[in-house]
Design a protein around this motif. Structure first.
Motif, mmCIF file in Angstrom:
data_model
loop_
_atom_site.group_PDB
_atom_site.id
_atom_site.type_symbol
_atom_site.label_atom_id
_atom_site.label_comp_id
_atom_site.label_asym_id
_atom_site.label_seq_id
_atom_site.Cartn_x
_atom_site.Cartn_y
_atom_site.Cartn_z
ATOM 1 N N THR A 184 0.758 -1.064 -0.030
ATOM 2 C CA THR A 184 -0.060 -0.043 0.136
ATOM 3 C C THR A 184 0.786 1.264 0.010
ATOM 4 O OG1 THR A 184 -1.619 -1.078 1.083
ATOM 5 C CG2 THR A 184 -1.635 1.527 1.352
ATOM 6 N N GLN A 185 2.003 1.142 0.745
ATOM 7 C CA GLN A 185 2.809 2.526 0.897
ATOM 8 C C GLN A 185 3.537 2.573 -0.249
ATOM 9 O OE1 GLN A 185 5.254 2.364 4.522
ATOM 10 N NE2 GLN A 185 3.528 3.075 5.887
ATOM 11 N N ALA A 186 3.934 1.239 -1.043
ATOM 12 C CA ALA A 186 4.850 1.632 -2.279
ATOM 13 C C ALA A 186 3.731 2.063 -3.254
ATOM 14 C CB ALA A 186 5.235 0.260 -2.662
ATOM 15 N N HIS A 187 2.626 1.580 -3.376
ATOM 16 C CA HIS A 187 1.604 2.465 -4.514
ATOM 17 C C HIS A 187 1.260 3.601 -4.322
ATOM 18 C CE1 HIS A 187 -0.032 -1.969 -5.687
ATOM 19 N NE2 HIS A 187 1.068 -1.584 -6.137
ATOM 20 N N ALA A 188 1.454 4.384 -3.155
ATOM 21 C CA ALA A 188 0.752 5.402 -2.706
ATOM 22 C C ALA A 188 2.278 6.526 -2.999
ATOM 23 C CB ALA A 188 0.603 5.546 -1.110
ATOM 24 N N ASP A 189 3.458 6.132 -2.678
ATOM 25 C CA ASP A 189 4.667 6.757 -2.836
ATOM 26 C C ASP A 189 5.646 5.932 -3.675
ATOM 27 O OD1 ASP A 189 6.485 8.870 -2.534
ATOM 28 O OD2 ASP A 189 7.115 8.469 -0.615
ATOM 29 N N ALA A 190 5.399 5.622 -4.748
ATOM 30 C CA ALA A 190 6.186 4.810 -5.805
ATOM 31 C C ALA A 190 7.505 5.596 -6.226
ATOM 32 C CB ALA A 190 5.564 4.180 -6.699
ATOM 33 N N THR A 191 8.409 6.015 -5.475
ATOM 34 C CA THR A 191 9.584 7.107 -5.856
ATOM 35 C C THR A 191 10.521 5.866 -6.318
ATOM 36 O OG1 THR A 191 10.465 6.955 -3.630
ATOM 37 C CG2 THR A 191 8.950 8.770 -4.100
ATOM 38 N N PRO A 192 11.569 6.279 -7.168
ATOM 39 C CA PRO A 192 12.533 5.066 -7.271
ATOM 40 C C PRO A 192 13.646 4.719 -6.319
ATOM 41 C CG PRO A 192 12.479 7.060 -9.106
ATOM 42 C CD PRO A 192 11.426 7.361 -7.990
ATOM 43 N N ASP A 193 13.479 5.560 -5.456
ATOM 44 C CA ASP A 193 14.373 5.198 -4.246
ATOM 45 C C ASP A 193 13.831 4.155 -3.408
ATOM 46 O OD1 ASP A 193 16.756 5.568 -2.408
ATOM 47 O OD2 ASP A 193 15.217 6.288 -1.160
ATOM 48 N N ALA A 233 18.743 -11.394 -15.154
ATOM 49 C CA ALA A 233 18.663 -10.822 -13.800
ATOM 50 C C ALA A 233 17.866 -9.319 -13.493
ATOM 51 C CB ALA A 233 20.107 -10.662 -13.433
ATOM 52 N N ALA A 234 18.077 -8.852 -14.673
ATOM 53 C CA ALA A 234 17.231 -7.254 -14.639
ATOM 54 C C ALA A 234 15.846 -7.596 -14.973
ATOM 55 C CB ALA A 234 17.495 -6.724 -16.110
ATOM 56 N N LEU A 235 15.432 -8.629 -15.448
ATOM 57 C CA LEU A 235 14.071 -9.277 -15.554
ATOM 58 C C LEU A 235 13.542 -9.331 -14.318
ATOM 59 C CD1 LEU A 235 11.409 -9.766 -17.412
ATOM 60 C CD2 LEU A 235 12.480 -11.859 -17.622
ATOM 61 N N ALA A 236 14.217 -10.291 -13.307
ATOM 62 C CA ALA A 236 13.886 -10.560 -12.061
ATOM 63 C C ALA A 236 13.456 -9.375 -11.079
ATOM 64 C CB ALA A 236 14.815 -11.410 -11.277
ATOM 65 N N ASP A 237 14.488 -8.378 -11.360
ATOM 66 C CA ASP A 237 14.416 -7.120 -10.622
ATOM 67 C C ASP A 237 12.970 -6.490 -11.180
ATOM 68 O OD1 ASP A 237 16.521 -7.693 -9.173
ATOM 69 O OD2 ASP A 237 17.670 -5.778 -10.101
ATOM 70 N N THR A 238 12.904 -6.462 -12.475
ATOM 71 C CA THR A 238 11.553 -5.749 -13.288
ATOM 72 C C THR A 238 10.264 -6.431 -12.566
ATOM 73 O OG1 THR A 238 13.031 -5.017 -14.950
ATOM 74 C CG2 THR A 238 10.523 -4.960 -15.214
ATOM 75 N N VAL A 239 10.377 -7.776 -12.392
ATOM 76 C CA VAL A 239 9.255 -8.267 -12.239
ATOM 77 C C VAL A 239 8.804 -8.018 -10.638
ATOM 78 C CG1 VAL A 239 8.294 -10.708 -11.587
ATOM 79 C CG2 VAL A 239 9.275 -10.103 -14.094
ATOM 80 N N LEU A 240 9.821 -8.001 -9.819
ATOM 81 C CA LEU A 240 9.518 -7.753 -8.408
ATOM 82 C C LEU A 240 9.241 -6.255 -8.363
ATOM 83 C CD1 LEU A 240 9.702 -8.364 -5.336
ATOM 84 C CD2 LEU A 240 12.110 -8.035 -5.368
ATOM 85 N N SER A 241 9.608 -5.396 -8.815
ATOM 86 C CA SER A 241 9.316 -3.827 -8.751
ATOM 87 C C SER A 241 8.113 -3.750 -9.107
ATOM 88 C CB SER A 241 10.372 -3.207 -9.390
ATOM 89 O OG SER A 241 10.427 -3.173 -10.953
ATOM 90 N N GLY A 242 7.399 -4.593 -10.113
ATOM 91 C CA GLY A 242 6.113 -4.374 -10.686
ATOM 92 C C GLY A 242 5.201 -4.646 -9.557
ATOM 93 N N ALA A 243 5.266 -5.333 -8.622
ATOM 94 C CA ALA A 243 4.598 -5.734 -7.560
ATOM 95 C C ALA A 243 4.302 -4.587 -6.787
ATOM 96 C CB ALA A 243 5.027 -6.654 -6.668
ATOM 97 N N PHE A 244 5.105 -3.384 -6.836
ATOM 98 C CA PHE A 244 5.192 -2.454 -5.896
ATOM 99 C C PHE A 244 4.534 -1.028 -6.835
ATOM 100 C CE2 PHE A 244 8.547 -4.896 -3.980
ATOM 101 C CZ PHE A 244 7.871 -5.333 -2.815
#
Length: 219
Positions: free
Chosen positions: A48-57, A137-148
């Motif tokens: 929830t917090q990630a979706h509300a404030d999805a800054t790159p950091d 490896a980049a795809l694994a990061d992208t997939v996980l980040s997509g959840a947020f």
């Protein structure tokens, strides 16, 4: 490939992911009901917090949560959660990323073997074709980040598709092993069959979680 996976530093880590006989033994506290509530609460707060404030950091910190806190810390939170729950789905996404980070060459070999047979899943997963270990490896990061950062169901669908391609590739590798019983990767036919089975389990876990997320029922 054995049932123990090694980090780049060479120190033993938790037995191979996808082996639920190990993750199920992690203590969850005296009251399993309270433990389950904590798992759901923390998972919901993070998403929830990630979706509300999805800054790159923030997204980068969430993707690298295991590197900062350790796999055991994340496991203690979510590893006993069923795959059809939000904490269970997040746990499996982190495990998938850890597997790819620790075995990028082997995972890429399996993926490249499986992409033509599981071509629809390959298209859904979405890596560069043909993928390199860096791409995987980049795809694994992208997939996980997509959840947020985006639709959770889409991220889980991509994870499911990725796991299906790797599972198919490992199965094909097992079937085509040479007379000595080993492939160029050094894995035996038996080990490849084990990997294929574990990735297939993740494929079905992510597939169910994606359907629930699409319906707004993943909690």
């Amino acid at each position: 490939m054995s049932d123990s996976w090694q980090p780049r530093g060479g120190q033993p880590r938790r037995p191979v992911l996808f082996d639920h006989t190990h993750t199920a033994s992690i203590p969850g506290g005296e009251d399993p009901g309270n433990y389950g509530e904590v798992a759901h609460m923390t998972a919901n707060v993070i998403v929830t917090q990630a979706h509300a404030d999805a800054t790159p950091d923030i997204i980068d910190r969430l993707v690298r949560l295991v590197e900062r806190e350790g796999i055991d810390t994340v496991a203690a939170l979510w590893s006993t959660s069923p795959p059809n729950t939000l904490p269970g789905a997040l746990w499996r996404l982190y495990l998938l990323r850890e597997w790819v980070r620790d075995s990028p060459d082997l995972t890429t070999t399996h993926y490249r073997l499986g992409r033509d047979t599981a071509h629809v899943s390959h298209a859904i997963a979405g890596p560069i074709d043909p993928p390199t270990p860096t791409d995987i490896a980049a795809l694994a990061d992208t997939v996980l980040s997509g959840a947020f950062t985006g639709a959770l169901d889409v991220a889980l669908a991509r994870a499911s598709a990725f796991c299906q391609v790797v599972s198919v590739g490992a199965s094909l590798g097992a079937d085509s092993s040479d007379s000595s019983g080993r492939l160029d990767t050094g894995a035996t036919s038996r080990q490849l069959t084990h990997i294929a089975r574990r990735f297939h389990e993740l494929f079905t876990d992510f597939q169910e979680a994606s359907s629930l997320a699409r319906a707004g029922l993943l909690d």
